[in-house]
Design a protein around this motif. Sequence first.
Motif, short mmCIF file in Angstrom:
data_model
loop_
_atom_site.label_atom_id
_atom_site.label_comp_id
_atom_site.label_asym_id
_atom_site.label_seq_id
_atom_site.Cartn_x
_atom_site.Cartn_y
_atom_site.Cartn_z
N UNK A 455 0.83 -1.21 0.00
CA UNK A 455 0.00 0.00 0.00
C UNK A 455 0.86 1.26 0.00
N UNK A 456 1.97 1.22 0.75
CA UNK A 456 2.87 2.38 0.81
C UNK A 456 3.52 2.63 -0.55
N UNK A 457 3.94 1.56 -1.22
CA UNK A 457 4.58 1.72 -2.53
C UNK A 457 3.57 2.27 -3.54
N UNK A 458 2.34 1.81 -3.44
CA UNK A 458 1.30 2.30 -4.35
C UNK A 458 1.06 3.79 -4.14
N UNK A 459 1.05 4.22 -2.89
CA UNK A 459 0.84 5.64 -2.59
C UNK A 459 2.00 6.48 -3.09
N UNK A 460 3.22 5.96 -2.95
CA UNK A 460 4.38 6.68 -3.47
C UNK A 460 4.29 6.85 -4.98
N UNK A 461 3.84 5.80 -5.65
CA UNK A 461 3.71 5.87 -7.10
C UNK A 461 2.68 6.93 -7.51
N UNK A 462 1.59 6.98 -6.75
CA UNK A 462 0.58 7.99 -7.03
C UNK A 462 1.14 9.40 -6.84
N UNK A 463 1.91 9.56 -5.77
CA UNK A 463 2.50 10.88 -5.50
C UNK A 463 3.48 11.29 -6.61
N UNK A 464 4.25 10.28 -7.10
CA UNK A 464 5.19 10.59 -8.18
C UNK A 464 4.44 11.00 -9.45
N UNK A 465 3.37 10.30 -9.74
CA UNK A 465 2.58 10.66 -10.93
C UNK A 465 1.99 12.06 -10.80
N UNK A 466 1.58 12.40 -9.60
CA UNK A 466 1.02 13.73 -9.37
C UNK A 466 2.07 14.82 -9.59
N UNK A 467 3.25 14.57 -9.08
CA UNK A 467 4.32 15.57 -9.25
C UNK A 467 4.68 15.76 -10.73
#
Length: 595
Positions: A455-467
């Motif tokens: 779940x943490x890795x998925x959230x990081x990926x979402x944050x990277x896509x947002x940036x």
Amino acid sequence: MTLAEPVRSPFKFLDAYTAGDTDRFFGRQNEQKRLVELVYSSRLILIYGSSGAGKSSLVQCGLAKAISLSDYFPVIIRRRDHFPDSLDQALSGILGPDGSALPGERIRQLAQYVLRNVYLIFDQFEEIFISGSQEEQRQFFTLLKAIYESGAPCKLFIVMREEYIAHLYPFEEDFPGLFDFRLRVEPMSERNLEEVIVGTLQHTDGVYLEESEASRLILRNTFSGKGTFQLPYLQVYLDRLWRTALQKNRDSGFRKTGIDSTLVEEVGPIEDVLELFLNEQRAVVAADLPASQQPAVGRVLEAFVTYEGTRREQSPASLARETGLEPSLVIDLLARLENARILRSEDGRYELPHDSLAQVIDQSRSAEQRQINAIIRRLKEAFREYQEKHRADDLLLSERRLTEVQLHEDTIKTELDRTLPDSAEIWSFVETSRRQVARLQAETEAARRAVEQAKLEEQKAKNRRLRWTVAGALLLSLLAVASMIYALRQEKQAQRNEQAALKGSQALQAALNMVTLQKASDLYHKGRGFFETEEYRLALGAFVQADSVLRHQLQEPVAFPEKEAGTASQTLQQLRKNLPVEMQTCQAKLQAESR
């Protein structure tokens, strides 16, 4: 005259009827007939029934009343410390020791010596399952099968309490005829019980029944408080009637004593005449001792009762070791208790005269001791099933059972070492179960951490896509002022993505809150389960854990998935309302127990 005076009772009291009592054995004609049929049909007969039903009396006395002793030679065998050894000692006591002869050959020699068939009666057979090791059980049934197949002129009787019948099933495969010829000794009908009362009084020296109504009153007065009738109670009640009449007429000497309705009404109904007898005799024995030694009476009596609530034999030496009392005091107490008819002795070993007396003593134990005994029974039964099913991992103790054991670990281990020869194997079973539970807990924790990491890795990926989206929008705005409209649209799209990410985060938080709520609810219901079985310490622990989960693991603001929000909120309110009350109730129960 008091109840403890050494006046010999004309009744059997708690002793089984033997071959010498055929003239006063009544009420079992149907069972005698069926037993004779089984004797002439098979070489192995299984006799079973509830405690106090009269199994030993039927086999020892009822059989002798139906078949002349000139036709068979009975050998009564109790386990003592080891059933195979007891059989060898019984045969050696008649024929002399002979370590080289096979069992079948020795029985053949005995039959030739006594000029009749030998009846080997293994009485109180449940003792091998209560106090014997699995090795002793295997050894005994191997021996029994060898005797059965030897063709020696003998009959084999297994006499046991019916609640231990299931322990015979593992041996049926190697001994297929184990259950083929069996007789259950049923509780007596009222008609047969009245026959026992009338016949006993008519054939007892020094006592007579003055009127038939008295027998019906005796029957009514000796039903237990549970609405059942136990034969040992009848003999104790008749003895009480006789002693009451004897005390009233002592000035007339020891002449024949009449039992009439007036006397029965005077003695009255006694819900548990055996408990009354035990308490009276214990009080008389204790009264003759110094105050510092009076508690020793209870310690000695408890040492004669197993954790199963059945009787067990003791020698003076073993009793002194187990109780920690001075040998001289132990010998004195044994003599006093035997004189009071609470104990009986044979060959230097002592025991209670009947399991019904052991049950009375077991019920007088503290609530904590009875709880410990119940845990030991469950532990031994779980170990037996584990052994029978070839040590399957799914039959190891659960976390809940291990928690029970841990609460009283030192006491349970001491009791196992004291009463069971295979206590080391049972404790190894406990340790294996602990390792299994620890391994499962570690696997569960590892799986939980893996899920959280994913779940943490998925959230990081979402944050990277947002940036990257925001950066792209800025880059486009710098490269082409002319494309402002396009840039503005991209910016709005980025904002929408950010809102979606935020909504996803909130959904994750709501889902985690739902898991936390479910965990607290499970702990609450687990505590309720412990509470309903009166395991208040375990219940309190579960409620405290549930309260801690709600206080520290719910993420603020508290929100739940939209579809479950209503039900989840109600559950949360109920838990926050009920948990303080439940914890307070458990604490009150524990304080009451400690008092």
